[in-house]
Every structure is written in structure tokens, then in C-alpha cells.
Design a protein around this motif. Sequence first.
Motif, PDB file in Angstrom:
ATOM      1  N   MET A 116       0.598  -1.489   0.220  1.00 37.71           N
ATOM      2  CA  MET A 116       0.238  -0.159   0.090  1.00 37.71           C
ATOM      3  C   MET A 116       0.695   0.866   0.010  1.00 37.71           C
ATOM      4  SD  MET A 116      -3.353   0.826   0.097  1.00 37.71           S
ATOM      5  CE  MET A 116      -4.085   2.241   0.139  1.00 37.71           C
ATOM      6  N   ASP A 117       1.558   1.435   0.648  1.00 35.21           N
ATOM      7  CA  ASP A 117       2.985   2.382   0.612  1.00 35.21           C
ATOM      8  C   ASP A 117       3.367   2.466  -0.717  1.00 35.21           C
ATOM      9  OD1 ASP A 117       2.203   2.173   3.526  1.00 35.21           O
ATOM     10  OD2 ASP A 117       4.074   1.673   4.078  1.00 35.21           O
ATOM     11  N   VAL A 118       3.801   1.686  -1.973  1.00 35.50           N
ATOM     12  CA  VAL A 118       4.292   1.277  -3.128  1.00 35.50           C
ATOM     13  C   VAL A 118       3.239   2.178  -4.071  1.00 35.50           C
ATOM     14  CG1 VAL A 118       5.424  -0.264  -4.387  1.00 35.50           C
ATOM     15  CG2 VAL A 118       5.827  -0.323  -2.090  1.00 35.50           C
ATOM     16  N   ILE A 119       1.693   1.565  -3.551  1.00 35.85           N
ATOM     17  CA  ILE A 119       0.854   1.637  -4.906  1.00 35.85           C
ATOM     18  C   ILE A 119       0.695   3.569  -4.122  1.00 35.85           C
ATOM     19  CG2 ILE A 119      -1.184   1.824  -5.164  1.00 35.85           C
ATOM     20  CD1 ILE A 119      -1.096  -1.097  -4.862  1.00 35.85           C
ATOM     21  N   LEU A 120       0.384   3.892  -3.467  1.00 39.15           N
ATOM     22  CA  LEU A 120       0.584   5.338  -2.458  1.00 39.15           C
ATOM     23  C   LEU A 120       0.555   6.523  -3.132  1.00 39.15           C
ATOM     24  CD1 LEU A 120      -1.691   6.911  -0.488  1.00 39.15           C
ATOM     25  CD2 LEU A 120      -0.613   7.182   1.410  1.00 39.15           C
ATOM     26  N   PRO A 121       2.199   6.394  -3.126  1.00 36.31           N
ATOM     27  CA  PRO A 121       2.613   7.551  -4.317  1.00 36.31           C
ATOM     28  C   PRO A 121       2.339   7.990  -5.929  1.00 36.31           C
ATOM     29  CG  PRO A 121       4.441   6.368  -2.739  1.00 36.31           C
ATOM     30  CD  PRO A 121       3.333   5.552  -2.697  1.00 36.31           C
ATOM     31  N   TYR A 122       1.909   6.876  -5.954  1.00 38.43           N
ATOM     32  CA  TYR A 122       1.032   6.506  -8.150  1.00 38.43           C
ATOM     33  C   TYR A 122      -0.133   7.461  -7.363  1.00 38.43           C
ATOM     34  CZ  TYR A 122       5.449   3.954  -9.123  1.00 38.43           C
ATOM     35  OH  TYR A 122       6.818   3.104  -9.417  1.00 38.43           O
ATOM     36  N   ILE A 123      -0.458   6.882  -6.694  1.00 33.64           N
ATOM     37  CA  ILE A 123      -2.205   7.238  -6.998  1.00 33.64           C
ATOM     38  C   ILE A 123      -2.550   8.782  -6.522  1.00 33.64           C
ATOM     39  CG2 ILE A 123      -4.713   6.943  -6.006  1.00 33.64           C
ATOM     40  CD1 ILE A 123      -3.779   4.588  -4.854  1.00 33.64           C
ATOM     41  N   THR A 124      -1.404   9.297  -5.508  1.00 34.44           N
ATOM     42  CA  THR A 124      -1.341  10.524  -5.526  1.00 34.44           C
ATOM     43  C   THR A 124      -0.823  11.620  -6.404  1.00 34.44           C
ATOM     44  OG1 THR A 124       0.488  10.295  -4.058  1.00 34.44           O
ATOM     45  CG2 THR A 124      -2.005  10.033  -3.137  1.00 34.44           C
ATOM     46  N   ASN A 125      -0.221  11.448  -7.744  1.00 32.76           N
ATOM     47  CA  ASN A 125       0.530  12.043  -8.642  1.00 32.76           C
ATOM     48  C   ASN A 125       0.102  12.500  -9.436  1.00 32.76           C
ATOM     49  OD1 ASN A 125       2.565  12.828 -10.104  1.00 32.76           O
ATOM     50  ND2 ASN A 125       3.230  10.089 -10.353  1.00 32.76           N
ATOM     51  N   PRO A 126       0.579  13.303  -9.391  1.00 32.97           N
ATOM     52  CA  PRO A 126      -1.326  14.244 -10.618  1.00 32.97           C
ATOM     53  C   PRO A 126      -0.334  14.110 -11.780  1.00 32.97           C
ATOM     54  CG  PRO A 126      -0.104  15.866  -8.965  1.00 32.97           C
ATOM     55  CD  PRO A 126       0.556  14.389  -8.617  1.00 32.97           C
ATOM     56  N   THR A 127       0.599  13.945 -12.118  1.00 30.19           N
ATOM     57  CA  THR A 127       0.910  13.835 -13.769  1.00 30.19           C
ATOM     58  C   THR A 127       0.363  12.674 -13.985  1.00 30.19           C
ATOM     59  OG1 THR A 127       2.788  14.532 -13.039  1.00 30.19           O
ATOM     60  CG2 THR A 127       2.696  13.409 -15.180  1.00 30.19           C
ATOM     61  N   LEU A 128      -0.136  11.301 -13.457  1.00 28.96           N
ATOM     62  CA  LEU A 128      -0.972  10.420 -13.625  1.00 28.96           C
ATOM     63  C   LEU A 128      -2.193  10.735 -13.778  1.00 28.96           C
ATOM     64  CD1 LEU A 128      -1.431   7.219 -14.012  1.00 28.96           C
ATOM     65  CD2 LEU A 128      -1.818   6.795 -11.460  1.00 28.96           C
ATOM     66  N   TRP A 129      -2.894  11.219 -13.163  1.00 34.19           N
ATOM     67  CA  TRP A 129      -4.145  11.520 -12.850  1.00 34.19           C
ATOM     68  C   TRP A 129      -4.339  12.849 -14.637  1.00 34.19           C
ATOM     69  CZ3 TRP A 129      -8.289   9.155 -11.130  1.00 34.19           C
ATOM     70  CH2 TRP A 129      -7.710   8.433  -9.463  1.00 34.19           C
ATOM     71  N   ILE A 130      -3.880  13.360 -14.296  1.00 32.20           N
ATOM     72  CA  ILE A 130      -3.271  14.079 -15.918  1.00 32.20           C
ATOM     73  C   ILE A 130      -3.107  13.567 -16.849  1.00 32.20           C
ATOM     74  CG2 ILE A 130      -2.216  16.359 -16.881  1.00 32.20           C
ATOM     75  CD1 ILE A 130      -1.453  17.683 -14.601  1.00 32.20           C
ATOM     76  N   THR A 131      -2.608  12.457 -17.474  1.00 30.13           N
ATOM     77  CA  THR A 131      -2.492  11.490 -17.728  1.00 30.13           C
ATOM     78  C   THR A 131      -3.515  10.660 -18.141  1.00 30.13           C
ATOM     79  OG1 THR A 131       0.442  11.027 -18.131  1.00 30.13           O
ATOM     80  CG2 THR A 131      -0.910  10.016 -19.255  1.00 30.13           C
ATOM     81  N   ILE A 132      -4.320  10.187 -17.585  1.00 24.46           N
ATOM     82  CA  ILE A 132      -5.605   9.829 -17.369  1.00 24.46           C
ATOM     83  C   ILE A 132      -6.683  10.218 -17.830  1.00 24.46           C
ATOM     84  CG2 ILE A 132      -7.196   8.992 -16.158  1.00 24.46           C
ATOM     85  CD1 ILE A 132      -4.954   7.710 -14.622  1.00 24.46           C
ATOM     86  N   VAL A 133      -6.465  11.560 -17.721  1.00 23.31           N
ATOM     87  CA  VAL A 133      -7.637  12.454 -17.894  1.00 23.31           C
ATOM     88  C   VAL A 133      -7.396  13.067 -19.683  1.00 23.31           C
ATOM     89  CG1 VAL A 133      -8.556  14.397 -17.943  1.00 23.31           C
ATOM     90  CG2 VAL A 133      -8.600  13.391 -15.900  1.00 23.31           C
ATOM     91  N   ALA A 134      -6.363  13.086 -20.077  1.00 18.29           N
ATOM     92  CA  ALA A 134      -6.108  14.060 -21.127  1.00 18.29           C
ATOM     93  C   ALA A 134      -5.875  12.385 -21.926  1.00 18.29           C
ATOM     94  CB  ALA A 134      -5.026  13.632 -21.439  1.00 18.29           C
ATOM     95  N   LEU A 135      -6.027  11.389 -22.278  1.00 18.91           N
ATOM     96  CA  LEU A 135      -6.343   9.648 -22.488  1.00 18.91           C
ATOM     97  C   LEU A 135      -7.504   9.305 -23.022  1.00 18.91           C
ATOM     98  CD1 LEU A 135      -3.932   7.534 -21.163  1.00 18.91           C
ATOM     99  CD2 LEU A 135      -3.637   8.213 -23.271  1.00 18.91           C
ATOM    100  N   TYR A 136      -8.310   9.935 -21.554  1.00 22.36           N
ATOM    101  CA  TYR A 136      -9.533   9.737 -21.644  1.00 22.36           C
ATOM    102  C   TYR A 136     -10.462  10.869 -22.773  1.00 22.36           C
ATOM    103  CZ  TYR A 136     -14.825   9.639 -20.677  1.00 22.36           C
ATOM    104  OH  TYR A 136     -16.138   9.363 -20.460  1.00 22.36           O
ATOM    105  N   THR A 137     -10.255  11.919 -22.286  1.00 18.53           N
ATOM    106  CA  THR A 137     -10.642  12.992 -23.545  1.00 18.53           C
ATOM    107  C   THR A 137      -9.955  13.271 -25.017  1.00 18.53           C
ATOM    108  OG1 THR A 137     -10.865  14.903 -21.435  1.00 18.53           O
ATOM    109  CG2 THR A 137     -10.323  15.646 -23.959  1.00 18.53           C
ATOM    110  N   LEU A 138      -8.974  11.865 -25.238  1.00 23.66           N
ATOM    111  CA  LEU A 138      -8.485  12.660 -26.155  1.00 23.66           C
ATOM    112  C   LEU A 138      -9.361  10.868 -26.872  1.00 23.66           C
ATOM    113  CD1 LEU A 138      -6.552  12.858 -28.848  1.00 23.66           C
ATOM    114  CD2 LEU A 138      -5.164  10.561 -28.058  1.00 23.66           C
ATOM    115  N   ARG A 139      -9.958   9.830 -26.248  1.00 24.12           N
ATOM    116  CA  ARG A 139     -11.125   8.918 -26.551  1.00 24.12           C
ATOM    117  C   ARG A 139     -12.388   9.402 -27.078  1.00 24.12           C
ATOM    118  NH1 ARG A 139     -14.419   5.874 -28.058  1.00 24.12           N
ATOM    119  NH2 ARG A 139     -14.637   3.977 -27.826  1.00 24.12           N
ATOM    120  N   LYS A 140     -12.599  10.502 -26.219  1.00 27.61           N
ATOM    121  CA  LYS A 140     -14.019  10.687 -26.503  1.00 27.61           C
ATOM    122  C   LYS A 140     -14.227  12.044 -27.596  1.00 27.61           C
ATOM    123  CE  LYS A 140     -16.711   9.414 -22.710  1.00 27.61           C
ATOM    124  NZ  LYS A 140     -17.417   7.854 -23.229  1.00 27.61           N
ATOM    125  N   SER A 141     -13.113  12.958 -28.114  1.00 27.43           N
ATOM    126  CA  SER A 141     -13.248  13.688 -28.961  1.00 27.43           C
ATOM    127  C   SER A 141     -12.866  12.937 -30.424  1.00 27.43           C
ATOM    128  CB  SER A 141     -11.429  14.487 -29.375  1.00 27.43           C
ATOM    129  OG  SER A 141     -10.469  14.004 -29.299  1.00 27.43           O
TER     130      SER A 141
END
Length: 323
Positions: A1-26
Amino acid sequence: MDVILPYITNPTLWITIVALYTLRKSVVFVPQNRGFVIYTLGKYTKTLSAGMNFLVPFVQSIAADRNLKEQALEVNSQSAITKDNISLHIDGILFLKVTDAAAATNQITDYKMSVIQLAMTSMRNAIGSMELDDCFQNRDIINAKILSSMTEATTPWGVMVTRYEIKDISPPQSIKEDMEKQMTAEREKRSVELTAEGVKTAAITRAEGEKRARVLDAEAAKAEQVLAAEASKESQILNAAGKAEAIRLVAIAEAEALKMVGDEAKTESGQSAVRLTLAQEAIKAHQAIASDSTVVLSDGRTGDNIANTVAQSVAIATSLKDS
């Protein structure tokens, strides 16, 4: 859990996910013969055609996916009453094609159900204007009537009905029995008519044959008579020619005899022979008269005449011997 937590709280990851989702919808890939209806903030904007298309994410959305191919819809069996009050159960199949995806989405809630219901109504109207026999014999007319009424009604929906076909028409059992009896009667009637026609044809053929035979017999008799007449004519001609030739030959012979007699009569002995012959003929004539008649007419000098005739005959015979 301590290993995964840094990735979940990483803003870059969320920005990447949102960008891919937006691209998929466009980016939207529309298959061939499909029409995607696009709404912008709940309002119709456009219809996407086949290929790659772009949308504004979260603003534009796909409201409907319409199949632009020709489709077949089955119309279940339903009851309809004919013009002569006969209840029929009829089912059919119709073929339609969406020509305007936007109209098929915006102008009608469920175009398939609406088209089927319209087909049922149109079918009942068409059946109600025709009698039972016409329904069985004129299916093409019924199909044409249904198609005509549906074409006018479905045009605003962006749907084109290309064809309607009646699959089966089922009358009540009592009507089926009556129809079977009628068909049996028709077959029997047709059989009787065919039999009568055959007898008629046979009689005509026989009469024609007899007529032809009589004509041939008459022609044969005529030909026989002609041949017999020709033969009789030839025979008479030959007989006449034979008789003519015989008469000619006899005449020639008599002429020769007379000529010879005439030549001999010119001589003294010939004249004596002629007188002797005449005397003999005279004696025979007197004898014949005497033998055939009981009454003899005479000039009173019969004896002298006979004596003179006999004397002349003796003298002539004596002169012929001396000569």
C-alpha cells in the motif's frame, strides 16, 4: 500500500488519464453504413458519416447509432375483415431502409415499432376494401396498396419502406372447408368439361374421317366410271373401225365382182349367162309364189310364160355348152 500510494497521489498520472480519456472521447470511428447522430449540449448538431470524426469532449455526444442498411421486419399474424365480412389472419414481412438518421432519431421515438404498426393498419385497410376471392387472387395489389400508404407516412421519419410482402393468408376453418368443396366442384366441372370436349373432338374427328372416306369412295367410283366410259368408248371406236374396215373390204369385193360381171357381160357368152341367171331366178320366184300361196294371180298365160322361160333357159344352156 505504501508503494502504490505515491502513484495514486501523483498529479501527472491523473492528468495523463484525463488526457487519454478526453482524446478517446474526441475521436470517433464510424463504421460503413452507420449514421451517428450528434447532440451538442442536448441539441441536434450533425450526423457523422463513415470514417474518422472528431467531437468536442463533454460538450458533444452520440445520441443514436442508426443502421443505414436495408432491414427486414416481420409483421406478426393479425386479424382483418374483408369487404364481405370474412375474418382472415394475415402475416407479412416488410423491408425498410433508414435514409435520414437524424429524422429517424428526432421525429419518431421507435421507428421500427412505428413502421410495423403502420403496416398492420395499412394492411387492414387494404383487406377491408376487397372481397375474399380478391384477397387470394390479388396479393400484388394488396402489397402495392400497403407500400403506397406507408411510403407517404414514413417519409418524415427518415425511413423508406422498399417492399411489403404478404407471407400467408389464413381463412377460418369453415371457410377452408367451403373452399375445398368449391375446389372439388371446380375440378369435377373441369373434368366433365374436358371429357365432353374429348368426346366432341372424337366425334368431329370421326365425322371428318367418314366424310373423307365418302369423298374418297365417290372419287374412286367417279374415276372407275370415267375409266369404264373411256374403255367402252375405245371399244366402240375399235368396233366401229373394224366394221367400217369390213364394210369397206366388202364394198371393194362387191365392186370388183360387179366389175368382173360387167366385163363378162360385155361378151356374148356373158350376156347369155346373165339371161340364164335371170331365167332361173324367175322360175324360182314362180315356184315360191306357188308353194306359199293358195291363190295365184295370173295374166292367163302363166303356162306360156313358164314354157317360154324354160325354153329360153334350155336354149341358153345349150348355147353355153356349144360355146
